[in-house]
Design a protein around this motif. Structure first.
Motif, PDB file in Angstrom:
ATOM      1  N   ASP A  59     -18.310  23.452 -28.619  1.00  0.00           N
ATOM      2  CA  ASP A  59     -19.415  22.528 -28.853  1.00  0.00           C
ATOM      3  C   ASP A  59     -19.654  22.411 -30.359  1.00  0.00           C
ATOM      4  O   ASP A  59     -18.927  22.984 -31.168  1.00  0.00           O
ATOM      5  N   ALA A  60     -20.669  21.668 -30.770  1.00  0.00           N
ATOM      6  CA  ALA A  60     -20.915  21.398 -32.186  1.00  0.00           C
ATOM      7  C   ALA A  60     -21.290  22.643 -32.979  1.00  0.00           C
ATOM      8  O   ALA A  60     -21.139  22.677 -34.202  1.00  0.00           O
ATOM      9  N   SER A  61     -21.783  23.682 -32.312  1.00  0.00           N
ATOM     10  CA  SER A  61     -22.138  24.918 -33.009  1.00  0.00           C
ATOM     11  C   SER A  61     -20.973  25.889 -33.113  1.00  0.00           C
ATOM     12  O   SER A  61     -21.091  26.940 -33.727  1.00  0.00           O
ATOM     13  N   GLY A  62     -19.842  25.548 -32.502  1.00  0.00           N
ATOM     14  CA  GLY A  62     -18.679  26.422 -32.534  1.00  0.00           C
ATOM     15  C   GLY A  62     -18.583  27.349 -31.345  1.00  0.00           C
ATOM     16  O   GLY A  62     -17.623  28.126 -31.250  1.00  0.00           O
ATOM     17  N   SER A  63     -19.536  27.290 -30.424  1.00  0.00           N
ATOM     18  CA  SER A  63     -19.483  28.124 -29.220  1.00  0.00           C
ATOM     19  C   SER A  63     -18.435  27.579 -28.255  1.00  0.00           C
ATOM     20  O   SER A  63     -18.199  26.370 -28.196  1.00  0.00           O
ATOM     21  N   GLY A  75     -20.303  26.641 -12.372  1.00  0.00           N
ATOM     22  CA  GLY A  75     -20.030  25.859 -11.172  1.00  0.00           C
ATOM     23  C   GLY A  75     -20.702  24.509 -11.148  1.00  0.00           C
ATOM     24  O   GLY A  75     -20.656  23.802 -10.131  1.00  0.00           O
ATOM     25  N   VAL A  76     -21.326  24.117 -12.233  1.00  0.00           N
ATOM     26  CA  VAL A  76     -21.996  22.817 -12.301  1.00  0.00           C
ATOM     27  C   VAL A  76     -20.944  21.740 -12.537  1.00  0.00           C
ATOM     28  O   VAL A  76     -20.096  21.848 -13.430  1.00  0.00           O
ATOM     29  N   ILE A  77     -20.997  20.694 -11.737  1.00  0.00           N
ATOM     30  CA  ILE A  77     -20.051  19.595 -11.877  1.00  0.00           C
ATOM     31  C   ILE A  77     -20.485  18.718 -13.061  1.00  0.00           C
ATOM     32  O   ILE A  77     -21.586  18.159 -13.069  1.00  0.00           O
ATOM     33  N   LEU A  78     -19.609  18.621 -14.066  1.00  0.00           N
ATOM     34  CA  LEU A  78     -19.914  17.827 -15.251  1.00  0.00           C
ATOM     35  C   LEU A  78     -19.476  16.377 -15.108  1.00  0.00           C
ATOM     36  O   LEU A  78     -20.125  15.467 -15.637  1.00  0.00           O
ATOM     37  N   GLN A  79     -18.381  16.159 -14.370  1.00  0.00           N
ATOM     38  CA  GLN A  79     -17.884  14.792 -14.233  1.00  0.00           C
ATOM     39  C   GLN A  79     -16.883  14.721 -13.083  1.00  0.00           C
ATOM     40  O   GLN A  79     -16.184  15.690 -12.772  1.00  0.00           O
ATOM     41  N   THR A 116     -25.528  16.465 -26.589  1.00  0.00           N
ATOM     42  CA  THR A 116     -24.457  16.117 -25.655  1.00  0.00           C
ATOM     43  C   THR A 116     -23.266  15.546 -26.420  1.00  0.00           C
ATOM     44  O   THR A 116     -23.435  14.704 -27.307  1.00  0.00           O
ATOM     45  N   GLN A 117     -22.116  16.005 -26.068  1.00  0.00           N
ATOM     46  CA  GLN A 117     -20.878  15.486 -26.654  1.00  0.00           C
ATOM     47  C   GLN A 117     -19.963  15.036 -25.521  1.00  0.00           C
ATOM     48  O   GLN A 117     -20.070  15.534 -24.390  1.00  0.00           O
ATOM     49  N   ASN A 118     -19.084  14.116 -25.816  1.00  0.00           N
ATOM     50  CA  ASN A 118     -18.134  13.619 -24.824  1.00  0.00           C
ATOM     51  C   ASN A 118     -16.736  14.121 -25.130  1.00  0.00           C
ATOM     52  O   ASN A 118     -16.268  14.020 -26.272  1.00  0.00           O
ATOM     53  N   ILE A 119     -16.095  14.670 -24.097  1.00  0.00           N
ATOM     54  CA  ILE A 119     -14.730  15.166 -24.225  1.00  0.00           C
ATOM     55  C   ILE A 119     -13.823  14.275 -23.390  1.00  0.00           C
ATOM     56  O   ILE A 119     -14.029  14.131 -22.181  1.00  0.00           O
ATOM     57  N   LEU A 120     -12.843  13.684 -24.034  1.00  0.00           N
ATOM     58  CA  LEU A 120     -11.955  12.759 -23.347  1.00  0.00           C
ATOM     59  C   LEU A 120     -10.742  13.500 -22.797  1.00  0.00           C
ATOM     60  O   LEU A 120     -10.004  14.134 -23.549  1.00  0.00           O
ATOM     61  N   LEU A 121     -10.561  13.420 -21.476  1.00  0.00           N
ATOM     62  CA  LEU A 121      -9.338  13.915 -20.855  1.00  0.00           C
ATOM     63  C   LEU A 121      -8.324  12.777 -20.867  1.00  0.00           C
ATOM     64  O   LEU A 121      -8.506  11.774 -20.186  1.00  0.00           O
ATOM     65  N   ASP A 122      -7.264  12.941 -21.657  1.00  0.00           N
ATOM     66  CA  ASP A 122      -6.290  11.878 -21.873  1.00  0.00           C
ATOM     67  C   ASP A 122      -5.018  12.181 -21.088  1.00  0.00           C
ATOM     68  O   ASP A 122      -4.351  13.191 -21.332  1.00  0.00           O
ATOM     69  N   PHE A 123      -4.679  11.285 -20.152  1.00  0.00           N
ATOM     70  CA  PHE A 123      -3.486  11.479 -19.337  1.00  0.00           C
ATOM     71  C   PHE A 123      -2.270  10.724 -19.889  1.00  0.00           C
ATOM     72  O   PHE A 123      -1.204  10.768 -19.296  1.00  0.00           O
ATOM     73  N   GLY A 124      -2.419  10.040 -21.015  1.00  0.00           N
ATOM     74  CA  GLY A 124      -1.278   9.398 -21.639  1.00  0.00           C
ATOM     75  C   GLY A 124      -1.386   7.896 -21.714  1.00  0.00           C
ATOM     76  O   GLY A 124      -2.249   7.267 -21.092  1.00  0.00           O
ATOM     77  N   PRO A 156     -19.028  14.582 -20.185  1.00  0.00           N
ATOM     78  CA  PRO A 156     -20.169  14.940 -21.021  1.00  0.00           C
ATOM     79  C   PRO A 156     -20.423  16.455 -20.981  1.00  0.00           C
ATOM     80  O   PRO A 156     -20.442  17.051 -19.905  1.00  0.00           O
ATOM     81  N   LEU A 157     -20.603  17.027 -22.148  1.00  0.00           N
ATOM     82  CA  LEU A 157     -20.907  18.462 -22.246  1.00  0.00           C
ATOM     83  C   LEU A 157     -22.185  18.615 -23.055  1.00  0.00           C
ATOM     84  O   LEU A 157     -22.246  18.186 -24.217  1.00  0.00           O
ATOM     85  N   THR A 158     -23.208  19.219 -22.433  1.00  0.00           N
ATOM     86  CA  THR A 158     -24.494  19.413 -23.109  1.00  0.00           C
ATOM     87  C   THR A 158     -24.633  20.875 -23.516  1.00  0.00           C
ATOM     88  O   THR A 158     -24.472  21.790 -22.694  1.00  0.00           O
ATOM     89  N   ALA A 159     -24.946  21.087 -24.814  1.00  0.00           N
ATOM     90  CA  ALA A 159     -25.140  22.448 -25.338  1.00  0.00           C
ATOM     91  C   ALA A 159     -26.161  22.398 -26.460  1.00  0.00           C
ATOM     92  O   ALA A 159     -26.106  21.520 -27.333  1.00  0.00           O
ATOM     93  N   ASN A 160     -27.109  23.314 -26.441  1.00  0.00           N
ATOM     94  CA  ASN A 160     -28.147  23.405 -27.471  1.00  0.00           C
ATOM     95  C   ASN A 160     -28.905  22.084 -27.629  1.00  0.00           C
ATOM     96  O   ASN A 160     -29.272  21.688 -28.736  1.00  0.00           O
ATOM     97  N   GLY A 161     -29.118  21.417 -26.520  1.00  0.00           N
ATOM     98  CA  GLY A 161     -29.891  20.185 -26.547  1.00  0.00           C
ATOM     99  C   GLY A 161     -29.120  18.959 -27.001  1.00  0.00           C
ATOM    100  O   GLY A 161     -29.683  17.872 -27.082  1.00  0.00           O
TER     101      GLY A 161
END
Length: 392
Positions: free
Chosen positions: A172-176, A203-207, A236-244, A229-234
């Protein structure tokens, strides 16, 4: 006879000065960056051309470079070719040296270890400035923005109709770090599609999303990425899963059948706070930083100086040189114009040649003995004249 006595005495003084210079050269044979001096003699004549003995015309710096030796210390540097390192002290004085014994002081400045003078860099505009690496000691954390999905999904075969990628670690943005799990379930409708579910460590479904392949097994346009979407320390950042790339096989693909699924995940970016591991100099004198996460960065570039007449440089203590007001330095960069290249992790030794120094000692010794003998003979003649006059 009196003049012969004084001529001999001038020879003693001149040769003793020459021996002083030789002894200084020998004593500095192991001083890094030291450049020896040669003594030159001159004759002294009166207005009528009468010889009045000898004196010292001066000394001249030997401009020949010394040998270089590897030190094992990456902050050391040597110049192979023309040029001098540029140093600056607290009194706003500029010095030049061939001794690259550099260290970083408590404030992050690159300094010459013996004098603690600050090493100068040169920027794109040709300006000189101190080198400080304090801000380069750590790299800030960076959030993960993209994950490449690499491998194959088998449509049929002995494997199950599902696939799972465990322990996918992202930042995440804090390096965790956060551990994600990506699950795949085969779908009959639409054709050649898979249901994707991304779950965090709790076990929380993010997407959830759908990935679809074309008949040839390559990713289908519009169904080749999933944004998580990944939420940490208030925040949210988006992580793209790229299949090509659609229509290609550069990352993920589907096969009609196979013994097993091979699809895995490669985290492209993101990192925790990274500390500085090492730094060294390349042949252009640019500082190369290497961090604990393997990342590399470039820093300042060492400034070099050259002179139209190196012999006019004024020797100072601790292998330093000053430029007289009549001699203007030309500043530049290693590997450009007439300047030499930098050897990181090396030091230039003194250019003292002991064979030459011992040869000079023998010449000085013979000259001193001869001058002493002239004084002795002159004294004996004067004494004989005095005794002869007294006897009359």
């Amino acid at each position: 006879m009196l003049q012969a006595f004084f001529n001999g005495m001038s020879g003693l003084f001149a040769f003793s000065k020459g021996l002083d210079n030789v002894s200084n050269n020998v004593s500095n044979m192991n001083t890094p960056g030291y450049r020896g001096n040669d003594t030159f003699y001159r004759s002294i004549n009166g207005q009528d051309g009468q010889g009045l003995g000898a004196g010292i015309a001066g000394t001249e710096v030997r401009t020949k470079a010394g040998e270089t030796r590897q030190t094992g210390n990456d902050s050391n540097a040597a110049i192979t070719g023309a040029g001098y390192f540029v140093l600056h002290n607290a009194q706003d004085e500029v010095f030049f040296t061939r001794a690259g014994q550099f260290v970083v002081d408590k404030d992050g400045y690159l300094v010459e270890s013996v004098t603690q003078n600050r090493v100068q860099s040169i920027d794109a505009a040709g300006n000189l400035q101190d080198i400080n690496i304090q801000s380069q000691r750590t790299l800030p954390p960076k959030p993960t923005t993209r994950v490449e999905m690499v491998g194959t999904l088998a449509r049929s075969g002995p494997t199950e109709s599902s696939h799972q990628i465990n322990t996918l670690k992202v930042f995440d943005a804090s390096g965790s770090t956060h551990t994600l799990t990506v699950k795949f379930e085969i779908q009959l409708v639409p054709e050649n599609s898979w249901q994707v579910e991304v779950v965090d460590a709790q076990g929380v479904i993010l997407q959830t999303g759908l990935i679809t392949f074309a008949a040839n097994g390559s990713p289908l346009a519009g169904f080749n990425t999933i944004s998580v979407p990944l939420t940490a320390n208030g925040a949210t950042q988006n992580i793209l899963l790229d299949f090509g790339t659609p229509g290609s096989y550069n990352l993920a693909s589907q096969v009609a059948s196979g013994p097993s699924h091979t699809l895995g995940a490669k985290v492209v970016d993101g990192s925790a706070v990274a500390g500085l591991s090492t730094f060294n100099f390349d042949e252009k004198g640019i500082i190369k930083f290497t961090y604990s996460n393997g990342e590399k960065r470039d820093g300042s570039q060492l400034a070099l100086a050259d002179f139209a007449d190196q012999r006019a440089l004024i020797a100072a203590e601790k292998s330093l040189y000053r430029a007289p007001d009549s001699l203007r330095p030309q500043f530049g960069r290693a590997g450009e114009a007439q300047f030499g290249r930098i050897q990181g992790g090396y030091l230039e030794l003194s250019n003292i040649d002991l064979a030459q120094e011992f040869g000079d000692i023998l010449i000085i010794q013979r000259g001193y003995q001869a001058s002493s003998r002239v004084m002795t003979v002159s004294n004996e003649l004067l004494e004989q004249l005095y005794n002869g006059t007294r006897g009359g």
